[in-house]
Write a protein that holds these residues in place. Structure first.
Motif, PDB file in Angstrom:
ATOM      1  N   ASN A 229       0.817  -1.203   0.000  1.00  0.00           N
ATOM      2  CA  ASN A 229       0.000   0.000   0.000  1.00  0.00           C
ATOM      3  C   ASN A 229       0.857   1.262   0.000  1.00  0.00           C
ATOM      4  O   ASN A 229       0.344   2.355   0.195  1.00  0.00           O
ATOM      5  CB  ASN A 229      -0.904   0.022   1.230  1.00  0.00           C
ATOM      6  N   THR A 230       2.138   1.136  -0.213  1.00  0.00           N
ATOM      7  CA  THR A 230       3.032   2.275  -0.105  1.00  0.00           C
ATOM      8  C   THR A 230       3.687   2.565  -1.439  1.00  0.00           C
ATOM      9  O   THR A 230       4.182   1.672  -2.113  1.00  0.00           O
ATOM     10  CB  THR A 230       4.149   1.995   0.934  1.00  0.00           C
ATOM     11  N   VAL A 231       3.684   3.840  -1.828  1.00  0.00           N
ATOM     12  CA  VAL A 231       4.420   4.286  -2.995  1.00  0.00           C
ATOM     13  C   VAL A 231       5.641   5.027  -2.486  1.00  0.00           C
ATOM     14  O   VAL A 231       5.523   5.989  -1.740  1.00  0.00           O
ATOM     15  CB  VAL A 231       3.564   5.225  -3.862  1.00  0.00           C
ATOM     16  N   ILE A 232       6.826   4.590  -2.846  1.00  0.00           N
ATOM     17  CA  ILE A 232       8.042   5.160  -2.277  1.00  0.00           C
ATOM     18  C   ILE A 232       8.786   5.970  -3.322  1.00  0.00           C
ATOM     19  O   ILE A 232       9.082   5.487  -4.409  1.00  0.00           O
ATOM     20  CB  ILE A 232       8.976   4.061  -1.724  1.00  0.00           C
ATOM     21  N   SER A 233       9.084   7.214  -2.975  1.00  0.00           N
ATOM     22  CA  SER A 233       9.870   8.065  -3.854  1.00  0.00           C
ATOM     23  C   SER A 233      11.348   7.817  -3.595  1.00  0.00           C
ATOM     24  O   SER A 233      11.838   8.047  -2.505  1.00  0.00           O
ATOM     25  CB  SER A 233       9.558   9.542  -3.603  1.00  0.00           C
ATOM     26  N   GLU A 234      12.045   7.343  -4.590  1.00  0.00           N
ATOM     27  CA  GLU A 234      13.471   7.102  -4.439  1.00  0.00           C
ATOM     28  C   GLU A 234      14.261   8.406  -4.449  1.00  0.00           C
ATOM     29  O   GLU A 234      15.372   8.463  -3.958  1.00  0.00           O
ATOM     30  CB  GLU A 234      13.962   6.202  -5.571  1.00  0.00           C
ATOM     31  N   VAL A 235      13.671   9.454  -4.994  1.00  0.00           N
ATOM     32  CA  VAL A 235      14.396  10.704  -5.148  1.00  0.00           C
ATOM     33  C   VAL A 235      14.468  11.462  -3.834  1.00  0.00           C
ATOM     34  O   VAL A 235      15.515  11.911  -3.408  1.00  0.00           O
ATOM     35  CB  VAL A 235      13.735  11.572  -6.236  1.00  0.00           C
ATOM     36  N   ILE A 236      13.328  11.613  -3.145  1.00  0.00           N
ATOM     37  CA  ILE A 236      13.325  12.421  -1.927  1.00  0.00           C
ATOM     38  C   ILE A 236      13.111  11.582  -0.677  1.00  0.00           C
ATOM     39  O   ILE A 236      13.014  12.108   0.424  1.00  0.00           O
ATOM     40  CB  ILE A 236      12.264  13.527  -2.011  1.00  0.00           C
ATOM     41  N   ASN A 237      13.043  10.272  -0.830  1.00  0.00           N
ATOM     42  CA  ASN A 237      12.990   9.356   0.299  1.00  0.00           C
ATOM     43  C   ASN A 237      11.802   9.626   1.213  1.00  0.00           C
ATOM     44  O   ASN A 237      11.928   9.655   2.433  1.00  0.00           O
ATOM     45  CB  ASN A 237      14.298   9.415   1.097  1.00  0.00           C
ATOM     46  N   VAL A 238      10.640   9.859   0.640  1.00  0.00           N
ATOM     47  CA  VAL A 238       9.401  10.037   1.386  1.00  0.00           C
ATOM     48  C   VAL A 238       8.405   8.998   0.904  1.00  0.00           C
ATOM     49  O   VAL A 238       8.263   8.773  -0.296  1.00  0.00           O
ATOM     50  CB  VAL A 238       8.818  11.457   1.193  1.00  0.00           C
ATOM     51  N   SER A 239       7.708   8.363   1.842  1.00  0.00           N
ATOM     52  CA  SER A 239       6.701   7.374   1.478  1.00  0.00           C
ATOM     53  C   SER A 239       5.350   8.044   1.291  1.00  0.00           C
ATOM     54  O   SER A 239       4.970   8.929   2.063  1.00  0.00           O
ATOM     55  CB  SER A 239       6.587   6.309   2.568  1.00  0.00           C
ATOM     56  N   PHE A 240       4.616   7.614   0.284  1.00  0.00           N
ATOM     57  CA  PHE A 240       3.266   8.106   0.021  1.00  0.00           C
ATOM     58  C   PHE A 240       2.304   6.935   0.131  1.00  0.00           C
ATOM     59  O   PHE A 240       2.507   5.894  -0.496  1.00  0.00           O
ATOM     60  CB  PHE A 240       3.191   8.783  -1.348  1.00  0.00           C
ATOM     61  N   LEU A 241       1.291   7.099   0.934  1.00  0.00           N
ATOM     62  CA  LEU A 241       0.435   5.999   1.352  1.00  0.00           C
ATOM     63  C   LEU A 241      -0.982   6.168   0.820  1.00  0.00           C
ATOM     64  O   LEU A 241      -1.553   7.259   0.871  1.00  0.00           O
ATOM     65  CB  LEU A 241       0.405   5.910   2.874  1.00  0.00           C
ATOM     66  N   TRP A 242      -1.552   5.066   0.359  1.00  0.00           N
ATOM     67  CA  TRP A 242      -2.880   5.079  -0.250  1.00  0.00           C
ATOM     68  C   TRP A 242      -3.954   4.722   0.765  1.00  0.00           C
ATOM     69  O   TRP A 242      -3.776   3.828   1.599  1.00  0.00           O
ATOM     70  CB  TRP A 242      -2.905   4.073  -1.402  1.00  0.00           C
ATOM     71  N   GLY A 243      -5.081   5.435   0.684  1.00  0.00           N
ATOM     72  CA  GLY A 243      -6.207   5.146   1.559  1.00  0.00           C
ATOM     73  C   GLY A 243      -7.478   5.761   1.027  1.00  0.00           C
ATOM     74  O   GLY A 243      -7.510   6.300  -0.086  1.00  0.00           O
ATOM     75  N   VAL A 244      -8.519   5.706   1.825  1.00  0.00           N
ATOM     76  CA  VAL A 244      -9.837   6.156   1.378  1.00  0.00           C
ATOM     77  C   VAL A 244     -10.514   6.969   2.473  1.00  0.00           C
ATOM     78  O   VAL A 244     -10.052   7.020   3.613  1.00  0.00           O
ATOM     79  CB  VAL A 244     -10.729   4.950   0.985  1.00  0.00           C
ATOM     80  N   ASP A 245     -11.621   7.605   2.107  1.00  0.00           N
ATOM     81  CA  ASP A 245     -12.521   8.187   3.092  1.00  0.00           C
ATOM     82  C   ASP A 245     -13.945   7.894   2.659  1.00  0.00           C
ATOM     83  O   ASP A 245     -14.206   7.625   1.483  1.00  0.00           O
ATOM     84  CB  ASP A 245     -12.279   9.689   3.261  1.00  0.00           C
ATOM     85  N   SER A 246     -14.858   7.935   3.624  1.00  0.00           N
ATOM     86  CA  SER A 246     -16.256   7.648   3.297  1.00  0.00           C
ATOM     87  C   SER A 246     -17.192   8.329   4.270  1.00  0.00           C
ATOM     88  O   SER A 246     -16.857   8.542   5.435  1.00  0.00           O
ATOM     89  CB  SER A 246     -16.528   6.137   3.306  1.00  0.00           C
ATOM     90  N   ALA A 247     -18.382   8.661   3.775  1.00  0.00           N
ATOM     91  CA  ALA A 247     -19.444   9.192   4.624  1.00  0.00           C
ATOM     92  C   ALA A 247     -20.154   8.067   5.363  1.00  0.00           C
ATOM     93  O   ALA A 247     -20.705   8.285   6.443  1.00  0.00           O
ATOM     94  CB  ALA A 247     -20.444   9.989   3.787  1.00  0.00           C
ATOM     95  N   LEU A 248     -20.154   6.872   4.786  1.00  0.00           N
ATOM     96  CA  LEU A 248     -20.799   5.725   5.408  1.00  0.00           C
ATOM     97  C   LEU A 248     -19.879   5.064   6.425  1.00  0.00           C
ATOM     98  O   LEU A 248     -18.654   5.111   6.309  1.00  0.00           O
ATOM     99  CB  LEU A 248     -21.195   4.691   4.346  1.00  0.00           C
ATOM    100  N   SER A 249     -20.488   4.437   7.425  1.00  0.00           N
ATOM    101  CA  SER A 249     -19.715   3.662   8.395  1.00  0.00           C
ATOM    102  C   SER A 249     -19.045   2.478   7.705  1.00  0.00           C
ATOM    103  O   SER A 249     -19.541   1.958   6.705  1.00  0.00           O
ATOM    104  CB  SER A 249     -20.641   3.149   9.503  1.00  0.00           C
ATOM    105  N   VAL A 250     -17.939   2.058   8.259  1.00  0.00           N
ATOM    106  CA  VAL A 250     -17.176   0.957   7.679  1.00  0.00           C
ATOM    107  C   VAL A 250     -17.586  -0.353   8.353  1.00  0.00           C
ATOM    108  O   VAL A 250     -17.559  -0.477   9.578  1.00  0.00           O
ATOM    109  CB  VAL A 250     -15.668   1.169   7.845  1.00  0.00           C
ATOM    110  N   ASN A 251     -17.968  -1.318   7.545  1.00  0.00           N
ATOM    111  CA  ASN A 251     -18.236  -2.668   8.026  1.00  0.00           C
ATOM    112  C   ASN A 251     -17.524  -3.652   7.104  1.00  0.00           C
ATOM    113  O   ASN A 251     -16.814  -3.253   6.178  1.00  0.00           O
ATOM    114  CB  ASN A 251     -19.741  -2.939   8.095  1.00  0.00           C
ATOM    115  N   GLN A 252     -17.714  -4.936   7.347  1.00  0.00           N
ATOM    116  CA  GLN A 252     -16.997  -5.942   6.571  1.00  0.00           C
ATOM    117  C   GLN A 252     -17.377  -5.891   5.100  1.00  0.00           C
ATOM    118  O   GLN A 252     -16.533  -6.071   4.211  1.00  0.00           O
ATOM    119  CB  GLN A 252     -17.275  -7.340   7.128  1.00  0.00           C
ATOM    120  N   GLU A 253     -18.664  -5.612   4.830  1.00  0.00           N
ATOM    121  CA  GLU A 253     -19.120  -5.566   3.438  1.00  0.00           C
ATOM    122  C   GLU A 253     -18.424  -4.439   2.658  1.00  0.00           C
ATOM    123  O   GLU A 253     -17.939  -4.661   1.534  1.00  0.00           O
ATOM    124  CB  GLU A 253     -20.633  -5.358   3.393  1.00  0.00           C
TER     125      GLU A 253
END
Length: 230
Positions: free
Chosen positions: A7-31
């Motif tokens: 889940n991590t995109v790593i920049s070799e040039v500036i040595n900073v990790s960029f991380l992928w995720g989400v947001d939602s208005a709905l509550s999170v459940n297994q479905e």
């Protein structure tokens, strides 16, 4: 060059990790988690709203936090129960409400709380100062979700920075621009949010809204912001 690693995109040039995720208005459940994992990828964090807003967002619960944590997902707390961002006192009160909900949910101090400032909101520098000062003195970290291109936030944030440079130094911005479209985690764009026209820590980017397969938006953040998530 960017290299995909889980889940991590790593920049070799500036040595900073960029991380992928989400947001939602709905509550999170297994479905919903299964939908996102299968259709887009496994998020490392999930943006959720601290309180329920009728017709707009379901409020975060302690059980939901436990569910996310059990699945290795951090919470990105957002406060959205306001419809304008004008006036110092209003900024103070809105921040106090956000802090009260964060404490109700046992979110520890030192974690970030984002004010959800939509592009169509009225905004002034006094409100930005009010949110900042109250969040800061509460022990939480100050954040602003915003649109730097459309609306008043850009101008008013930079005005607030002129009055108090600590706002630029200590707060964190989560940009909604450019909107390039929701993607799978492996196809996420290179980190490139639009920023305000003054000093800032723009560490988050909501690059895709209203994904078609699941009720989520897609984001990239840097590892510095990830450290302030719960």
């Amino acid at each position: 060059m960017y290299i995909q690693q889980s889940n991590t995109v790593i920049s070799e040039v500036i040595n900073v990790s960029f991380l992928w995720g989400v947001d939602s208005a709905l509550s999170v459940n297994q479905e919903i988690l299964n939908c996102v994992t299968i259709s887009y990828g496994k998020p490392l964090y999930w943006g959720r709203y601290l309180s329920r807003v009728e017709g707009a967002a379901e409020g975060l619960t302690r059980n939901e936090i436990l569910f996310l944590h059990k699945n290795g997902i951090r919470v990105m707390p957002i406060y959205s129960n306001f419809r304008s961002a004008v006036g110092l006192r209003s900024g103070n009160i809105t921040a106090q409400n956000a802090v009260a909900h964060a404490r109700r949910l046992n979110i520890p101090e030192g974690k970030i709380l984002f004010a959800n400032i939509e592009r169509f909101f009225q905004v002034d520098s006094a409100w930005i100062e009010g949110w900042f000062s109250t969040i800061r003195t509460s022990g939480y970290r100050c954040g602003y979700y915003h649109d730097p291109l459309i609306g008043e936030f850009n101008r008013e944030f930079c005005e607030a920075v002129k009055n108090n440079e600590k706002i630029a130094i200590e707060s964190i911005l989560w940009s909604a621009e450019p909107e390039t479209g929701a993607t799978k985690q492996q196809n996420a764009p290179r980190f490139g949010p639009k920023t305000v026209n003054c000093q800032s820590n723009t560490w988050g980017w909501q690059y895709g809204r209203d994904a078609t397969a699941c009720p989520i938006d897609t984001n990239i953040i840097n590892d510095k912001l990830y450290n302030f998530l719960y």
